[in-house]
Every structure is written in C-alpha cells, then in structure tokens.
Design a protein around this motif. Structure first.
Motif, PDB file in Angstrom:
ATOM      1  N   MET A   1       0.823  -1.351  -0.361  1.00 32.97           N
ATOM      2  CA  MET A   1       0.068  -0.168   0.058  1.00 32.97           C
ATOM      3  C   MET A   1       1.289   0.742   0.110  1.00 32.97           C
ATOM      4  O   MET A   1       1.919   1.482   0.714  1.00 32.97           O
ATOM      5  N   THR A   2       0.575   2.402  -0.955  1.00 30.70           N
ATOM      6  CA  THR A   2       1.262   3.278  -1.294  1.00 30.70           C
ATOM      7  C   THR A   2       0.895   4.685  -0.199  1.00 30.70           C
ATOM      8  O   THR A   2      -0.570   4.531   0.112  1.00 30.70           O
ATOM      9  N   ASN A   3       1.611   4.911   0.616  1.00 29.83           N
ATOM     10  CA  ASN A   3       0.550   6.563   1.112  1.00 29.83           C
ATOM     11  C   ASN A   3       1.147   7.571   0.614  1.00 29.83           C
ATOM     12  O   ASN A   3       2.105   7.681  -0.120  1.00 29.83           O
ATOM     13  N   THR A   4       0.590   8.504   0.790  1.00 27.52           N
ATOM     14  CA  THR A   4       1.254  10.162  -0.087  1.00 27.52           C
ATOM     15  C   THR A   4       1.504  10.895   1.569  1.00 27.52           C
ATOM     16  O   THR A   4       1.452  11.232   2.512  1.00 27.52           O
ATOM     17  N   TRP A   5       2.951  11.284   1.920  1.00 20.93           N
ATOM     18  CA  TRP A   5       3.596  12.479   2.357  1.00 20.93           C
ATOM     19  C   TRP A   5       3.010  13.814   2.425  1.00 20.93           C
ATOM     20  O   TRP A   5       3.753  14.410   1.307  1.00 20.93           O
ATOM     21  N   PHE A   6       3.609  14.316   3.440  1.00 19.30           N
ATOM     22  CA  PHE A   6       3.268  15.829   3.132  1.00 19.30           C
ATOM     23  C   PHE A   6       4.887  15.986   3.874  1.00 19.30           C
ATOM     24  O   PHE A   6       4.836  15.924   5.523  1.00 19.30           O
ATOM     25  N   THR A  19      11.768  11.311   2.230  1.00 20.89           N
ATOM     26  CA  THR A  19      11.817  11.556   0.143  1.00 20.89           C
ATOM     27  C   THR A  19      12.153  10.418  -0.179  1.00 20.89           C
ATOM     28  O   THR A  19      11.640   9.762  -0.539  1.00 20.89           O
ATOM     29  N   GLU A  20      13.944  10.401   0.076  1.00 15.65           N
ATOM     30  CA  GLU A  20      14.583   9.283  -0.326  1.00 15.65           C
ATOM     31  C   GLU A  20      13.700   8.179  -0.494  1.00 15.65           C
ATOM     32  O   GLU A  20      13.672   7.108  -1.370  1.00 15.65           O
ATOM     33  N   SER A  24      11.248   5.922  -3.371  1.00 13.10           N
ATOM     34  CA  SER A  24      11.930   4.542  -3.920  1.00 13.10           C
ATOM     35  C   SER A  24      11.165   3.573  -4.089  1.00 13.10           C
ATOM     36  O   SER A  24      11.736   2.323  -4.360  1.00 13.10           O
ATOM     37  N   ARG A  25      10.539   3.561  -2.562  1.00  7.91           N
ATOM     38  CA  ARG A  25       9.490   2.428  -2.285  1.00  7.91           C
ATOM     39  C   ARG A  25       7.904   2.735  -3.275  1.00  7.91           C
ATOM     40  O   ARG A  25       7.024   1.906  -3.191  1.00  7.91           O
ATOM     41  N   GLY A  47       9.528  11.634 -10.693  1.00  6.20           N
ATOM     42  CA  GLY A  47       9.163  12.886 -11.691  1.00  6.20           C
ATOM     43  C   GLY A  47       7.818  13.246 -11.065  1.00  6.20           C
ATOM     44  O   GLY A  47       8.210  13.899  -9.770  1.00  6.20           O
ATOM     45  N   ASP A  48       6.840  12.414 -11.262  1.00  6.44           N
ATOM     46  CA  ASP A  48       5.052  12.934 -10.573  1.00  6.44           C
ATOM     47  C   ASP A  48       5.271  12.713  -9.352  1.00  6.44           C
ATOM     48  O   ASP A  48       4.225  12.789  -8.383  1.00  6.44           O
ATOM     49  N   LEU A  49       6.300  11.597  -8.306  1.00 10.23           N
ATOM     50  CA  LEU A  49       5.571  10.888  -7.211  1.00 10.23           C
ATOM     51  C   LEU A  49       6.131  12.126  -6.424  1.00 10.23           C
ATOM     52  O   LEU A  49       6.232  12.472  -4.834  1.00 10.23           O
TER      53      LEU A  49
END
Length: 278
Positions: A1-6, A19-20, A24-25, A47-49
C-alpha cells in the motif's frame, strides 16, 4: 500500500532521507523546503511522485497556502511530517534576540502553523497521521541548548494536547524523538561568541566537547528515517517514539529523576489543598 506524505524541511537530514526512501518504494511525497532546487535530482528521477514547494515555516500565511496547494494538487495526504528545524548552540546569556526568535519561530510556531493548516483537510478526510519530529531534548536537557529545549519542550506539550483533541476525527499524532545523529544538523547550529564567565561551567565543558569532536553521535540517520516509515506502515499510533540509545537512556534517566523529586513533595503538595483544613 502506498501513501502520500507532506514533509517540511526536506533539503537535508531526516527530511531528505525520508523523501528518498519513500520515493524509492513508490510513495508520493509533497516535499517543502526553502530552496526547491535542492531536490532537482529526485525530481528528475521520480517525476510526478515528487511534488515540491518553497516554504518558510516561520511564515504562517505561506504555510497555509502551501498546505492548501498540496492537498489540492494531490487530493489526499495520509501523513504530515513536521521536520523543519533550527538550532542555537549557546549559553542562555550568549544567544542573540534574533537567534532566540528564529529557534522559537521555526521549531515551535512553525510546527504549530503546519498542524493548524493541515487539520481541516485531515478532518475532512476523516483520517490521517501527523509525525512531529522532536528530539531527546524534548524531555531532557543539555547545556548550551536552552532555547532549542524551550522550543522542543513546547512543541511536545502542544502535540500531546493535539493528539487527544483530534483522535475522535480518526487522526493520530506521534512525537518522534531522535537522539544525537550525524545528519549535518550539528554543523548548521547557530552559535554566538563565548563568554569567558562560562568557560569553567557545564556550558563551557560541552562547548569544548563539541569543538574537540568528542560529542557522541550514536544514531544512524537512515535507520531512524526507516523506523519512522515502519511506524506508519505498522498502523501503530504511540504518542511518542524514542529513536536512539541515547534518547532512550537519557530520557528514562530524566523521567526517573523527575519522578523521584516529584514524590518528595507529596506532603507539601497535599497540605495546600482546600480540603486539608489548613
């Protein structure tokens, strides 16, 4: 499962490492920093990630605009990481008024601005996580770091209160407490001319240790970043996460000493209660 982080403060240190590792995952990252060009290499690779924005966390209006823009651009944000920091290494008399203001504006008020800006969005989502990066110095103290401690003890009190307030909305908050770690933060510490009066004091001793390279930095910055990500992946939501042997040992010793002293005052504490008849 991917997440979006601020994440704030992503030009170096834990912010850059987080961030790195996240990119990368395959996670998405909204990375904020004073100089967005510092992440040009990651933008070219992922890119857009990667979404970036210039941000000075001491500017409350800018914080609100950038947070709003990030949610608008990315739709949802699962994890907000308050990582931007500023340190002053000086005895209490040596620091300038400007240095004191900068450390409080960045570490305390900057984190408060970010939480306040993110909460309306997280409430609307009805879920979300906040990781507040603090330090062992959020619960214990070291000479020459009085103003840094003021900001970190302050943000820990704020965060503990917020955690209780926002839990009913499905939002959790964890205070992350890394110990001394070679992230480059030490070399970026603001300093001030040393006063000779403090030469033979604990402040002077710590100054000499730092100058001689004898200040221990036992933490592994990559492992600490990984531990923060693993915490989110685990679904666990502790109020605090100590990271580093020095954090664990120093904070535990401080808490034990404080409790022992606290207990010595039980009689006088109870004696001033209204129901004692005194």
């Amino acid at each position: 499962m991917t997440n979006t982080w601020f994440i704030t403060g992503t030009s170096s240190g834990f912010g850059r490492l987080l961030t790195e590792q996240l990119l990368s995952r395959g996670d998405r990252v909204a990375a904020t920093l004073r100089r967005p060009e510092a992440l040009d290499d990651l933008r070219a690779e992922y890119g857009d990630l990667l979404w970036t924005a210039q941000l000075d966390v001491t500017d409350a209006g800018q914080v609100r605009r950038v947070v709003d823009d990030a949610f608008k651009a990315l739709g949802t944000i699962d994890v907000v990481v308050n990582n931007a920091g500023y340190g002053v290494f000086a005895s209490v008399e040596e620091a300038t008024d400007e240095q004191i203001r900068q450390v409080i504006d960045t570490n305390l008020l900057g984190s408060i601005h970010a939480v306040r800006a993110a909460l309306p969005h997280l409430r609307a989502q009805q879920y979300g996580r906040i990781l507040q990066v603090s330090t062992a110095g959020g619960q214990t103290t070291y000479p020459n770091f009085s103003y840094y401690h003021a900001s970190k003890w302050g943000i820990e009190g704020f965060s503990e209160t917020v955690a209780a307030e926002v839990a009913p909305f499905g939002i959790s908050l964890t205070i992350v407490e890394p110990g001394a770690t070679p992230t480059g933060f030490g070399s970026s510490l603001a300093t001030a001319p040393a006063m000779p009066e403090y030469t033979d004091t604990p402040a002077g001793e710590v100054r000499r240790m730092l100058a001689d390279g004898n200040f221990s930095l036992p933490g592994d910055p990559r492992k600490i970043a990984t531990a923060m990500i693993d915490l989110v992946d685990s679904g666990q939501t502790p109020l605090r996460l100590p990271l580093g042997s020095d954090t664990y040992d120093d904070v535990r010793a401080s808490l034990v000493a404080r409790l022992a002293e606290h207990d010595t005052h039980r009689t006088v504490a109870y004696s001033v209660s209204a129901d004692t008849g005194a």
